[in-house]
Design a protein around this motif. Structure first.
Motif, PDB file in Angstrom:
ATOM      1  N   ALA A 106     -83.191 -20.772-115.024  1.00  0.00           N
ATOM      2  CA  ALA A 106     -82.928 -22.018-115.742  1.00  0.00           C
ATOM      3  C   ALA A 106     -82.885 -21.768-117.237  1.00  0.00           C
ATOM      4  N   GLY A 107     -82.263 -22.705-117.958  1.00  0.00           N
ATOM      5  CA  GLY A 107     -82.220 -22.608-119.406  1.00  0.00           C
ATOM      6  C   GLY A 107     -83.585 -22.869-120.021  1.00  0.00           C
ATOM      7  N   GLU A 108     -83.766 -22.404-121.230  1.00  0.00           N
ATOM      8  CA  GLU A 108     -85.050 -22.562-121.905  1.00  0.00           C
ATOM      9  C   GLU A 108     -85.249 -24.016-122.321  1.00  0.00           C
ATOM     10  N   PRO A 114     -78.103 -23.072-117.569  1.00  0.00           N
ATOM     11  CA  PRO A 114     -78.695 -22.090-116.663  1.00  0.00           C
ATOM     12  C   PRO A 114     -77.756 -20.911-116.434  1.00  0.00           C
ATOM     13  N   VAL A 115     -78.337 -19.754-116.233  1.00  0.00           N
ATOM     14  CA  VAL A 115     -77.571 -18.531-115.989  1.00  0.00           C
ATOM     15  C   VAL A 115     -77.357 -18.393-114.493  1.00  0.00           C
ATOM     16  N   SER A 116     -76.115 -18.267-114.070  1.00  0.00           N
ATOM     17  CA  SER A 116     -75.818 -18.149-112.648  1.00  0.00           C
ATOM     18  C   SER A 116     -75.986 -16.707-112.182  1.00  0.00           C
ATOM     19  N   ARG A 117     -76.051 -16.552-110.884  1.00  0.00           N
ATOM     20  CA  ARG A 117     -76.124 -15.211-110.319  1.00  0.00           C
ATOM     21  C   ARG A 117     -74.868 -14.415-110.655  1.00  0.00           C
ATOM     22  N   LEU A 118     -73.726 -15.085-110.701  1.00  0.00           N
ATOM     23  CA  LEU A 118     -72.493 -14.391-111.038  1.00  0.00           C
ATOM     24  C   LEU A 118     -72.533 -13.874-112.470  1.00  0.00           C
ATOM     25  N   GLU A 309     -81.558 -35.371-107.824  1.00  0.00           N
ATOM     26  CA  GLU A 309     -82.264 -34.263-108.461  1.00  0.00           C
ATOM     27  C   GLU A 309     -81.342 -33.051-108.648  1.00  0.00           C
ATOM     28  N   THR A 310     -81.566 -32.332-109.723  1.00  0.00           N
ATOM     29  CA  THR A 310     -80.804 -31.118-109.998  1.00  0.00           C
ATOM     30  C   THR A 310     -81.492 -29.927-109.352  1.00  0.00           C
ATOM     31  N   ASP A 311     -80.710 -29.105-108.635  1.00  0.00           N
ATOM     32  CA  ASP A 311     -81.281 -27.903-108.024  1.00  0.00           C
ATOM     33  C   ASP A 311     -80.425 -26.699-108.401  1.00  0.00           C
ATOM     34  N   ALA A 312     -80.673 -25.581-107.740  1.00  0.00           N
ATOM     35  CA  ALA A 312     -80.010 -24.333-108.124  1.00  0.00           C
ATOM     36  C   ALA A 312     -78.546 -24.285-107.729  1.00  0.00           C
ATOM     37  N   TYR A 313     -78.148 -25.048-106.716  1.00  0.00           N
ATOM     38  CA  TYR A 313     -76.796 -24.925-106.161  1.00  0.00           C
ATOM     39  C   TYR A 313     -76.161 -26.301-106.112  1.00  0.00           C
ATOM     40  N   ALA A 314     -75.162 -26.547-106.964  1.00  0.00           N
ATOM     41  CA  ALA A 314     -74.580 -27.882-107.122  1.00  0.00           C
ATOM     42  C   ALA A 314     -73.508 -28.257-106.109  1.00  0.00           C
ATOM     43  N   PRO A 315     -72.681 -27.325-105.574  1.00  0.00           N
ATOM     44  CA  PRO A 315     -71.564 -27.750-104.711  1.00  0.00           C
ATOM     45  C   PRO A 315     -71.954 -28.531-103.470  1.00  0.00           C
ATOM     46  N   ASP A 316     -73.182 -28.407-102.977  1.00  0.00           N
ATOM     47  CA  ASP A 316     -73.572 -29.134-101.760  1.00  0.00           C
ATOM     48  C   ASP A 316     -74.452 -30.341-102.062  1.00  0.00           C
TER      49      ASP A 316
END
Length: 655
Positions: A106-108, A114-118, A309-316
């Motif tokens: 996540a961002g500071e 936030p920095v993605s895995r890609l 709520e915001t989570d790590a993966y937005a497309p779903d």
């Protein structure tokens, strides 16, 4: 030290061969012969000397044995594992599946993005390319819906970095086995090659498939992981349906799953055509799912369910649904009374609602607009002039958004100069073979730019059709009571054709499709341009642009590919006259298997297990590579041969 080929060990037989040669070598001692009379005795002693002798300590013997040993070692292709500096061919598999778009960190303080895995994978690949060996050649293989070779045996660092920076997530079904199979094929004939897999999860079953196929190419797994606990709440299913034939009682059902390892609370908001309709909260244990129902929903063309709520993966985090409409359309008939028209419409299977109008048209006895019908019509039929109340307010909005079929109108009537009837090719006039005019008089009217005549009498338009702002319109420029058309056997066919064309003309829902998958679209024959436009959801937030569809040999194929980014899309189609025709709505989703954020659910075994055990030593900054010792062995052998030649020329030996 290790050896890549044990076949070179056969050359080691040269060592005992050299020893045997020295055992059979005759030895001649230096002798002083004072007199020629002694030659006979010396010759007899030399003839009596046997070839099998005790092995002597000779310098040339040791030199020759050393050369043979060095050549044997060189033929066995010796190498040692060193840190970095790989000098061979490296095939790098870059995982760009949908799960790689998830946040790695996540961002500071919630301020930075936030920095993605890609993004993290790109950083590690850029670092690896910067530290690659001088003679190392890199092939970049992108994993997506299908494997794609971006660079082949490239050594230029700048070109490699540009190719890496240009990759983007692929939200469709990922070709795991196909990509690894291609990587294996690219290295099959190269004994010094290797495969590096940059991914958020090892593909154990895919590793096992390659191992069972007899591949000897080492596969090194470089994990791209997220920091801390990964949280993801996904909407697995969502749909709406009408509980009765009137479509006034609508219910929605959704299945929500928690893919995280801790309990979470999810708030779900349901929207209908952009307006918030309901909110529900679900408490989900780790790796559990829940079913939510929504009752008594108002009618809407598009429903959207979103996780707040915001989570790590937005497309779903959101899903769309279209209300399934019955086969029988709701038809609103505004008429002073026409039994033939009413019966013909009912014969089509439509549910007819009639609103009485005065014989001369108008707003009614009190001049007030009536209230809107409780059941929203799928199409409107106006028998006579358009009433004034339909030109403003809510009625005007309803007429603008609903397919319309009008008879007659307010224009002046004119008599026919000729009885010649010409019926054009159109779905409304299909199967009609009328030779006589439908009425004795036609109304004067100017045909709009979005319409074209489909029926002419005496060179004058009797009917025209088209789409206005994407909504179909059908206009007959004569009154039913001015002719015998309702008495003809073709009349029910005409009404059936018209109702079918009008009800199919509105924007239809194509349902749900995985990004990049194949789907079938019923294009009209006169379609000349088609384009996908993002409306809502993930695609719209990502700033996705329109995606045009190219015709094949001048025609649009029914088999098309869904857009590659999740969200709500509309397919806009345009006819050859420039008018926009019926559109189609499509919900595009990411591959559901990617929601787990752990890669594909595959069984462990084979080479995959071995790759996981080497995980700590296969990171790019600590990668072990082979360093060949063949050149060193050959150089030493040449040096020994040159030394041996010098000894031979001087004639010195150790006796």
């Amino acid at each position: 030290m290790e050896f890549a080929s044990w076949a070179g060990l056969w050359f080691g037989l040269a060592l005992p061969a050299i020893v045997v040669m020295y055992l059979f070598k005759r030895k001649y001692a230096d002798m002083l012969v004072p007199s020629h009379m002694l030659w006979n005795r010396v010759l007899r002693n030399m003839e009596a000397n046997r070839p099998w002798q005790k092995l002597q300590n000779r310098l040339l013997l040791w030199f020759q044995l050393l050369v043979a040993a060095l050549l044997t070692v060189a033929l066995m292709l010796p190498f040692v594992w060193v840190q970095g500096g790989f000098q061979g061919h490296t095939v790098i598999i870059m995982d760009t599946s949908a799960s790689m778009s998830a946040a790695a960190e996540a961002g500071e303080n919630g301020e930075a993005e936030p920095v993605s895995r890609l993004d993290r994978m790109k950083e590690r690949l850029s670092e690896y390319i910067g530290n690659k060996g001088v003679d190392e050649e890199i092939t970049l293989l992108q994993l997506g819906g299908k494997p794609e070779v971006l660079m082949s045996k490239e050594s230029d660092k700048d070109k490699l970095r540009r190719a890496v920076s240009g990759i983007s997530p692929d939200y469709g079904s990922a070709a795991y086995r196909e990509t690894l199979s291609l990587a294996t094929a690219l290295t099959r004939s190269d004994s010094g090659a290797r495969i590096m897999l940059f991914s958020d999860s090892p593909w154990n079953e895919a590793f096992a498939d390659v191992n069972n196929a007899g591949s000897e190419t080492p596969v090194e797994y470089v994990p791209v992981e997220a920091e801390g606990e990964v949280r993801n709440t996904a909407i697995e299913q969502f749909g709406v349906k009408s509980n009765d034939h009137t479509q006034t009682s609508i219910a929605g059902v959704a299945v929500v799953k928690n893919f995280g390892s801790v309990e979470t609370k999810a708030t779900l908001n349901l929207y209908g055509d952009g307006e918030l309709l309901a909110t529900k909260t679900a408490v989900l244990r780790e790796q559990s799912k829940s079913t939510l129902t929504f009752e008594d929903l108002p009618g809407a063309d598009v429903y959207r369910l979103a996780v707040e709520e915001t989570d790590a993966y937005a497309p779903d985090d959101e899903a769309f649904a279209f209300l399934e409409r019955a086969d029988s359309p709701n038809v609103l008939l505004l008429s002073p009374g026409n039994l033939f028209l009413e019966k013909a419409v009912q014969l089509t299977g439509a549910r007819l609602s009639r609103m009485q109008l005065p014989a001369e048209g108008g707003d009614g006895a009190e001049g007030k607009a009536p209230s809107l019908p409780e059941r929203r019509p799928d199409l409107i039929i106006v028998d006579g002039p358009l009433p004034e109340f339909a030109r403003e307010g809510e009625w005007a909005a309803l007429f603008k958004e609903t397919p319309l079929w009008s008879w007659g109108g307010r224009g002046d009537k004119m008599r026919l100069a000729s009885s010649e009837v010409v019926i054009g090719e159109h779905p409304v006039t299909r199967y009609l073979t009328m030779a006589d005019p439908p009425a004795g008089q036609l109304r004067k009217a100017e045909i709009p730019v979005w319409a074209k005549p489909i029926w002419t009498v005496g060179g004058l338009p009797a009917a025209y059709a088209g789409t206005e702002n994407g909504v179909p319109r059908l206009v007959f420029l004569f009154d039913l009571q001015d002719g015998d058309l309702p008495l003809r056997p073709e009349f029910p066919i005409l009404v059936k054709n018209a109702v079918d064309w009008l009800k199919a003309g509105g924007t239809a829902g194509l349902g749900r499709a995985v990004a990049g998958s194949e789907l079938e679209i019923p294009f009209a024959a006169d379609t000349v341009r088609a384009v996908w436009t993002p409306l809502e959801g993930y695609a719209a937030r990502q700033g996705s642009g329109e995606i045009p569809i190219s015709p094949e040999r001048g025609e649009f194929s029914a088999n098309q590919q869904a857009p590659g980014i999740p969200g709500l899309w509309r397919l806009r189609v345009f006819a050859n006259d420039g008018a926009e025709g019926p559109g189609f709505l499509l919900e595009v989703t990411a591959d559901p298997a990617e929601s787990s954020l752990r890669g594909p659910v595959l069984s462990a075994g084979g080479a995959g297990t071995a790759s996981q055990e080497k995980e700590a030593e296969t990171r790019p900054e600590q990668s072990k590579t082979r360093y060949s010792l063949v050149y060193l062995a050959v150089i030493l052998a040449i040096a020994v041969i040159l030394t041996e030649w010098g000894v031979y020329r001087r004639g010195r030996s150790i006796s």
